[in-house]
Design an enzyme around this catalytic site. Structure first.
Site, short mmCIF file in Angstrom:
data_model
loop_
_atom_site.label_atom_id
_atom_site.label_comp_id
_atom_site.label_asym_id
_atom_site.label_seq_id
_atom_site.Cartn_x
_atom_site.Cartn_y
_atom_site.Cartn_z
N GLY A 228 38.23 43.30 39.72
CA GLY A 228 39.30 44.01 39.01
C GLY A 228 39.00 45.49 38.89
CG ASN A 229 41.68 48.36 38.43
OD1 ASN A 229 42.20 48.69 37.36
ND2 ASN A 229 42.38 47.87 39.45
NE ARG A 230 35.83 51.72 33.21
CZ ARG A 230 35.27 52.93 33.22
NH1 ARG A 230 34.62 53.33 34.27
NH2 ARG A 230 35.38 53.71 32.18
#
Ligand code: CTP
Length: 420
Positions: A228-230
């Site tokens: 995923g990412n932030r």
């Protein structure tokens, strides 16, 4: 894919000014309930958003919170009595009627609601309300048994029929009651704030359709794990809400990993992966006037995710990645009349890279975000964006809340929207 209209929660810091609240006059009536202390937060947030707030208190409200507190927060003397604060013979008690753009009563007691419904005006608060001919918002707070009382309910219905807006009460813990108290608690100040913003907004985009993407995508490599990412989704959510406040019909395509609740009154499509996001955008693209690609879409996905949970004993997995579809590029190829906004998150050669994306992706506007700037937090409530337009304008926005920045972004794309 489902489209729903859920509840939302958000709060601002830094500079909260947005054009629907900036420079507007709010008359806030506080009546006698323990929830009066919550209205202190409401006054603070409204003032921070650029509003002028005139607080009016009933005699019993002053038993709960001193007028000095509200005077300090609003920067204006609080009005309390029909005659007490006023030079003899002066009509000053009706000045808030002319002055106010909206009248908010929070908290509102059963007594106040009853007097309004019955046309009574025996104190300053009710006198102003009876004469007020612009939007009125009431946030009741009372004992749940009182709220259920048929007389109270009838009074509420009567006021609603006359166009008065209500917010709450809600279920939840109340002072002096056990936990399962029932419905009677005043709506939270941030929700009342949002409703005021809606009542004061200028819906110049009515009839327009906007698709906004928001949040991260997640690319699974087994049934329980993903890459995923932030991204928090706060910027996309703010864009969706501000487009809604401008009167547009909004579809928000939102990654499930986004933080908090999505905005109210938008069509919500929840997605997990870049592929799902792409499908959702394509489904709604033809009928939209504007696509805002705020989401942090994964550039790569895992080629063959495992069907069963990977076990440690089998050693570190080797993941093969493949490119996801560039949704914005697809939109550019398939656009007919739609305006397009892309976001660029650059850590080096910021302007140069953003300009390249503007041209390569053939969009109308690129919003450049530099996460290396100390005050432009990834995942926070505020941002410092630079907007680059098709006409080579470069607009450097100051540090703003994401809502205020979203508003400026939508204002900047207006010239590129299809003409009706
Ligand atoms: N975007 C998209 N589809 C993808 C990846 C990104 O539509 N698969 C959109 C993003 O929502 C954003 C814009 O493209 O609006 C820019 O994304 P970004 O990842 O910064 O740019 P790229 O062109 O992918 O270039 P790079 O990652 O190399 O900087």
């Amino acid at each position: 894919m489902t489209v729903s209209t859920p509840d939302r929660r958000d709060s601002g810091n830094a500079e909260t000014r947005s054009s629907s609240l900036d420079d507007r006059n709010v008359v806030l009536t506080v009546t006698g309930s323990i929830a009066a202390y919550k209205s202190c937060h409401l006054v603070r947030d409204l003032v921070r958003a650029g509003c002028r707030v005139q607080v009016v208190m009933t005699e019993s409200a002053a038993e709960f919170v001193g007028p000095l507190t509200f005077a300090a927060l609003s920067g204006r003397p609080v009005l309390t009595g029909l005659f007490s604060d006023v030079p003899p013979g002066s009509p000053v008690h009706l000045q808030p009627v002319e002055w106010g753009d909206v009248l908010v009563t929070a908290p509102a007691t059963a007594n106040y609601i009853g007097k309004l419904a019955g046309g009574l005006a025996d104190d300053l608060a009710t006198t102003i309300a009876q004469a007020f001919d612009k939007p009125i918002l009431i946030a009741p707070a009372m004992n749940p048994r009182m709220w259920k009382n048929r007389a109270v309910q009838r009074n509420v219905d009567l006021l609603k029929e006359r166009g008065v807006n209500f917010m709450g009460p809600v279920e939840g813990a109340m002072a002096g009651m056990d936990e399962q108290a029932g419905v009677g608690r005043m709506a939270e100040p941030h929700l009342i704030f949002d409703r005021i913003e809606e009542l004061l907004s200028d819906p110049t985009w009515r009839g327009k359709r906007v698709v906004v993407t928001s949040g991260p995508t997640r690319e699974p490599f087994d049934p329980v794990r993903f890459i995923g990412n932030r991204s928090s989704g706060r910027m996309g959510d703010a864009v969706a809400r501000q487009a809604r406040l401008k009167g547009a019909d909004v579809i928000l395509v939102r990654g499930r990993g986004a933080a908090g609740a999505p905005p109210e009154f938008v069509g919500l499509v929840e997605v997990e992966t870049a592929r799902e996001m792409s499908a959702a955008v394509k489904e709604h693209f033809d009928r939209c006037d504007l696509l805002v690609m705020t989401a942090a879409v994964a550039d790569w996905t895992v080629k063959k995710p495992s069907r069963s949970k990977l076990k440690k004993r089998d050693g570190a997995p080797v993941l093969t990645l493949e490119r996801t579809e560039d949704i914005l590029a697809w939109a550019c190829r398939n656009r007919k009349k739609q305006a397009l906004i892309g976001f660029a998150l650059e850590t080096e050669k910021h302007l140069e890279e953003a300009k390249r994306k503007l041209v390569d992706k053939d969009v109308d506007l690129i919003a450049l975000n530099d996460p290396t700037k100390a005050d432009s937090s990834f995942g926070g409530d505020s941002t410092r964006l630079t907007l680059l337009t098709r006409d080579e304008k470069v607009i450097e926005l100051p540090l703003l809340t994401k809502h205020a920045a979203a508003r400026r972004l939508l204002d900047a794309v207006e010239p590129y929207l299809p003409k009706p």
